[in-house]
Motif scaffolding. Structure first.
Motif: not given
Length: 242
Positions: A1-7, A25-29
């Protein structure tokens, strides 16, 4: 699963599809945690001093291709320190070899904005995603030497980065290429060494085809050499050339 992107990172639907395909992607945490661990603990705990030279060459916004020398695994921590979210307000997106993206290390790298490329046979998806990032005005890091080199020989590059800049230009994305020199107090960094990152003046890849790529690659090699010389002088280990 792809990491969540920075908002704060805009991305088109097509680019998002490619991001999911590559699993990057850029993980927000995880990204803020990695910044804390590397810049507040790892770097100051290992190095006596980290110097950043000529940061004024680094654009504060817009697309930029960073082309650093590759001397140690520490390079991947020094670049975000010199050009990452604390220094510029944006992340460094790394194009790395496919071997680096395996296992637990790969799990972390995918979630810190890195994405893989097979140097021998780069996929069209990886190259298009790199151009997507540049089209969105992000800063992309490509180590044009490919592997870590510590022998001190003159820098010799393949034409991959020049071709990427040419491909971006055909998509209407003119991107400055910033030569970056990285140096340490020893060829293999030791605890207590000094470290330095030097940004050279930006270059633009002009024209298309092999001859234009060859000429640009030669210019980039010389510019990276100059930046590395400045970085090595800053840590007391200048390059001795006849």
């Amino acid at each position: 699963m792809a990491a969540r992107r920075s908002k704060s990172t805009p991305i088109s639907d097509l680019a998002l599809a490619r991001e999911r395909e590559l699993g990057s992607g850029i993980s927000p945490w995880l990204a803020p945690l990695a910044t804390l661990l590397t810049q507040d603990l790892a770097l100051p705990g290992y190095f006596d001093r980290v110097r950043v030279l000529d940061r004024h060459h680094l654009p504060s916004d817009g697309a930029v291709l960073l082309a650093p020398t590759h001397r140690a695994r520490w390079d991947a921590l020094l670049l975000p320190h010199a050009a990452g979210r604390r220094a510029t307000g944006r992340d460094c997106r790394f194009m790395v070899t496919i071997d680096e993206m395996k296992g637990l290390q790969g799990w972390f790298l995918h979630r810190l904005g890195c994405f893989p490329v097979d140097q021998g046979r780069p996929t069209l998806s990886s190259l298009r995603y790199a151009i997507d990032l540049l089209a969105m005005g992000q800063q992309l890091v490509v180590f044009p030497e490919g592997n870590i080199r510590r022998n001190g020989d003159p820098i010799q590059l393949q034409q991959g980065l020049a071709r990427l800049a040419q491909m971006a230009a055909t998509q209407g994305v003119t991107v400055p290429v910033l030569p970056v020199g990285i140096a340490y107090g020893h060829a293999r960094p030791r605890p207590g060494d000094g470290a330095a990152v030097c940004f050279g003046p930006p270059l633009l890849a002009r024209g298309q085809g092999r001859d234009a790529a060859r000429l640009f690659t030669e210019d980039l090699s010389q510019a990276m050499q100059s930046a590395e010389q400045a970085a090595r002088s800053a840590v007391g280990r200048p390059i001795d050339r006849p």
